[in-house]
Design a protein around this motif. Structure first.
Motif, PDB file in Angstrom:
ATOM      1  N   VAL B 129       0.843  -1.204   0.000  1.00 34.93           N
ATOM      2  CA  VAL B 129       0.000   0.000   0.000  1.00 34.93           C
ATOM      3  C   VAL B 129       0.871   1.243   0.000  1.00 34.93           C
ATOM      4  CG1 VAL B 129      -1.820   1.251   1.231  1.00 34.93           C
ATOM      5  CG2 VAL B 129      -1.820  -1.252   1.222  1.00 34.93           C
ATOM      6  N   MET B 130       0.650   2.065  -1.007  1.00 34.81           N
ATOM      7  CA  MET B 130       1.500   3.249  -1.175  1.00 34.81           C
ATOM      8  C   MET B 130       0.674   4.517  -1.371  1.00 34.81           C
ATOM      9  SD  MET B 130       4.083   1.445  -3.829  1.00 34.81           S
ATOM     10  CE  MET B 130       2.743   0.383  -4.316  1.00 34.81           C
ATOM     11  N   SER B 188       5.016  12.179   7.400  1.00 35.91           N
ATOM     12  CA  SER B 188       3.843  12.381   6.551  1.00 35.91           C
ATOM     13  C   SER B 188       3.626  11.167   5.666  1.00 35.91           C
ATOM     14  CB  SER B 188       4.051  13.614   5.669  1.00 35.91           C
ATOM     15  OG  SER B 188       5.160  13.396   4.809  1.00 35.91           O
ATOM     16  N   THR B 189       2.448  11.113   5.084  1.00 40.51           N
ATOM     17  CA  THR B 189       2.193  10.134   4.032  1.00 40.51           C
ATOM     18  C   THR B 189       1.289  10.784   2.993  1.00 40.51           C
ATOM     19  OG1 THR B 189       1.513   7.869   3.524  1.00 40.51           O
ATOM     20  CG2 THR B 189       0.210   9.026   5.190  1.00 40.51           C
ATOM     21  N   GLY B 190       1.394  10.292   1.760  1.00 37.30           N
ATOM     22  CA  GLY B 190       0.587  10.837   0.679  1.00 37.30           C
ATOM     23  C   GLY B 190       0.880  12.300   0.457  1.00 37.30           C
ATOM     24  N   GLU B 191      -0.174  13.010   0.129  1.00 38.16           N
ATOM     25  CA  GLU B 191      -0.009  14.410  -0.251  1.00 38.16           C
ATOM     26  C   GLU B 191       0.201  15.351   0.929  1.00 38.16           C
ATOM     27  OE1 GLU B 191      -2.641  15.540  -3.778  1.00 38.16           O
ATOM     28  OE2 GLU B 191      -3.650  13.840  -2.849  1.00 38.16           O
ATOM     29  N   HIS B 216       5.824   7.038   2.087  1.00 30.20           N
ATOM     30  CA  HIS B 216       4.972   6.806   0.908  1.00 30.20           C
ATOM     31  C   HIS B 216       4.478   5.373   0.878  1.00 30.20           C
ATOM     32  CE1 HIS B 216       8.600   4.939  -0.484  1.00 30.20           C
ATOM     33  NE2 HIS B 216       9.250   6.086  -0.347  1.00 30.20           N
ATOM     34  N   THR B 217       5.150   4.484   1.629  1.00 33.91           N
ATOM     35  CA  THR B 217       4.679   3.102   1.722  1.00 33.91           C
ATOM     36  C   THR B 217       4.129   2.873   3.129  1.00 33.91           C
ATOM     37  OG1 THR B 217       6.446   2.447   0.215  1.00 33.91           O
ATOM     38  CG2 THR B 217       5.265   0.681   1.351  1.00 33.91           C
ATOM     39  N   ILE B 218       2.865   2.558   3.202  1.00 33.54           N
ATOM     40  CA  ILE B 218       2.234   2.300   4.498  1.00 33.54           C
ATOM     41  C   ILE B 218       2.344   0.810   4.828  1.00 33.54           C
ATOM     42  CG2 ILE B 218       0.053   2.400   5.798  1.00 33.54           C
ATOM     43  CD1 ILE B 218       0.316   4.716   2.928  1.00 33.54           C
TER      44      ILE B 218
END
Lengths: 280, 322
Positions: B129-130, B188-191, B216-218
């Motif tokens: 999951v990214m 952070s993650t994503g945007e 970016h990778t959860i």
């Protein structure tokens, strides 16, 4: 004039009864299974495996083989018995059905039995998978055909109709869906649940070529398969009206889940006139 | 980010004939070039997400490498069980692309909100999951997806996503250092990555120097990084535009709970709520306290400094919760 001789019909009916007896035996041994769902599609499987599907027991992964998807995964014991009778799997495995670690679990699993095209058990998946597979095969220039055996209850699922739309849009002429219309779902009758409407008309309205036949008749099945594809550029569907094939299980939804007692096993074998496949 | 996706996929498909692209009738004109160049390998399945997933599974079973595309909620929640069974049960290398995850489609309402995509996809065994934070990050990750043996989900932004600098390359499964610092780690993650970086810049003016990482990778979770950062900072502030249940904060907290000691872990992001009222994405981030200023305020409080500006009652109560 039918496409199949009477002697062959009789021979295949004997095999069908042997498969049926085997399913009853497996359900008894494992105290498990969806017996009615396995029994109603026996002639369909026999007609496919003995008359139509291009599959080789010695080379089951041949890229040009026909793809068969047991979308109604809950009725899989009849497929297991057919695969054993055809020599595609070891008949000894039948004795392990639904036992821990078996390659023949309650619902078919491709990881445990790689000869399957897909795992199943949740309804409304394999028609879509088959459309994708056929699309991919066409991109590769591979002329293999695909058959998806579905239950009537499965056609309650919206995803079946999403797949039906795609199959017609992509002109997947090599696709054959067979609906085992035994009219019995898990807790109700299909005709009632679907509002007494005709499945073949639904498929036709989605642009498919459809035929309705007696799905327990080897001769009707053989003739129908012979005429595939039914129409150019269209996917084909056979709505196969079926019975369970064991008198005391007919029209009784109880047998969706129930497994036979010893007495019922003997009564079924007696009525069928064939012994189960010997696994020893 | 959608343009970066289309361009990168087109160039990957040039080299690899197994790539096919399926859309659930979305991405207007985005993939015209792909469709023009690779006839038959661009397929508009229609507004039929279950079919998109099953057809992709069938193609993957025959040796292809499908990428399926829709808006995040329609790529994930809608065909969830088909993803779980047709793709993941079979362990197939299908990549699901959820465009506009989080609240990129904020004003379209709860039907188009995609805050649950990360949780839904993370719960599926074998799923990578990214959620990249910039077009460049997406460009770096996509070729690596081609090496994965199983399925992947990638949440991407919509358009106009800013680029940012990072110290190292984006590698699947590895947290990425965006800015060095100390005491506080903003993760952070994503945007949310560029917003975290903006906050760090503002904080620098107040003499606060947090380290900023982008996860970016959860899944799989970079536990090596988490162990390392645990030794270096007092507080980890997770910044996510995803449900508080099943997102990055949830994953990091679960992992940290099994460690003998760990820094304080706090989160800012949207709540477990249907977001009503047709607010914009920016308003939403402000209202729920996960925009730049909110992150600045949280870090200031952590270091004993006062707020840089007013914050809403709602934000206060949310920060109280974390």
């Amino acid at each position: 004039m039918g496409s199949i001789e009477m002697t062959e019909i009789n021979e295949l009916q004997k095999i069908a009864n042997k498969i049926r007896a085997t399913c009853v035996q497996m359900a008894f041994d494992a105290s498990h299974g969806h017996l009615k769902s396995a029994l109603s599609c026996v002639e369909i499987l026999v007609a496919l495996y003995w008359r139509w599907l291009k599959v080789s027991p010695s080379n089951p992964a041949d890229p040009h083989r026909d793809r068969f998807y047991m979308s109604k995964g809950h009725g899989v014991t009849s497929l297991y018995a057919v695969l054993a009778e055809k020599g595609i799997i070891d008949r000894k495995e039948l004795a392990m059905y639904a036992k821990s670690g078996s390659c023949l679990p309650d619902h078919p699993c491709k990881h445990m039995l790689p000869v399957l095209e897909a795992s199943s058990g949740s309804l409304g998946h394999c028609l879509g998978i088959a459309t994708g597979a056929l699309y991919a095969l066409r991109l590769k220039g591979n002329p293999a055909r695909a058959v998806v055996l579905m239950s009537d209850g499965e056609c309650n699922e919206g995803s079946v109709w999403e797949a039906a739309m795609f199959a017609r849009a992509q002109k997947l002429e090599n696709l054959l869906a067979i609906v085992d219309y035994n009219d019995m779902q898990a807790v109700g009758f299909s005709d009632e649940i679907m509002g007494h409407t005709l499945l073949e008309e639904k498929f036709r309205s989605f642009g498919w070529a459809a035929k309705r036949i007696n799905g327990n008749s080897i001769s009707e099945l053989a003739d129908c398969l012979e005429s595939f594809p039914f129409e150019k550029d269209k996917p084909s569907v056979i709505v196969a009206k079926t019975k369970v094939g064991v008198s005391f299980m007919e029209k009784n939804i109880l047998w969706h889940y129930r497994t036979p007692s010893g007495e019922e096993l003997m009564a079924a074998i007696d009525e069928l006139g064939e012994l189960p496949i010997q696994t020893g | 980010m959608r343009k970066a996706l289309a361009d990168t996929l087109t160039s990957l498909a040039e080299k690899d004939p197994s790539i096919v692209f399926l859309t659930g009738d979305l991405g207007f004109q985005m993939f015209d070039e792909f469709g023009k160049r690779f006839s038959g390998r661009y397929i508009n399945v229609g507004v039929a997400e279950a079919q998109m997933i099953c057809a992709a599974a069938g193609m993957a079973l025959e040796g292809f490498r499908p990428f399926v595309y829709s808006i995040a909620p329609f790529a994930t929640g809608r065909p969830f069980e088909h993803i779980k069974i047709s793709i993941a049960y079979h362990g197939l290398p299908v990549t699901i692309i959820g465009a506009g995850g989080g609240y990129a489609y904020a004003t379209n309402g709860p039907t188009h909100h995609g805050a649950d995509d990360i949780a839904l996809m993370s719960i599926i065994p074998g799923m990578t999951v990214m959620a990249p934070g910039s077009p460049a990050e997406l460009r770096e990750l996509l070729p690596q997806i081609m090496k994965l043996k199983g399925p992947a989900y990638i949440r991407i932004g919509k358009k106009g996503d800013p680029e940012y600098d990072a110290d190292g390359p984006a590698i699947i499964g590895k947290a990425r250092l965006l800015k060095s610092g100390e005491k506080i780690a903003i993760v952070s993650t994503g945007e949310m990555a560029p917003i975290a970086l903006d906050a760090a810049k503002k904080l620098a003016l107040a003499g606060i120097n947090p380290v900023v990482y982008q996860m970016h990778t959860i899944k799989p979770l970079d536990t090596v990084f988490l162990n390392e950062i645990s030794e270096k900072v007092d507080t980890i502030l997770i910044v996510e535009e995803a449900s508080p249940i099943g997102g990055l904060w949830s994953a990091v907290s679960s992992f940290m709970a099994s460690c003998s000691r760990h820094p304080k872990i706090i989160r800012t992001g949207p709540p477990d709520e249907m977001i009503l009222g047709n607010c914009s994405r920016e308003e939403l981030r402000q209202n729920y306290g996960f925009d730049t200023d909110a992150i600045v305020n949280i870090c200031k409080k952590l270091t004993g400094l006062s707020d840089i500006g007013t914050i809403s009652e709602k934000e206060k109560s949310l920060q109280g919760q974390v």
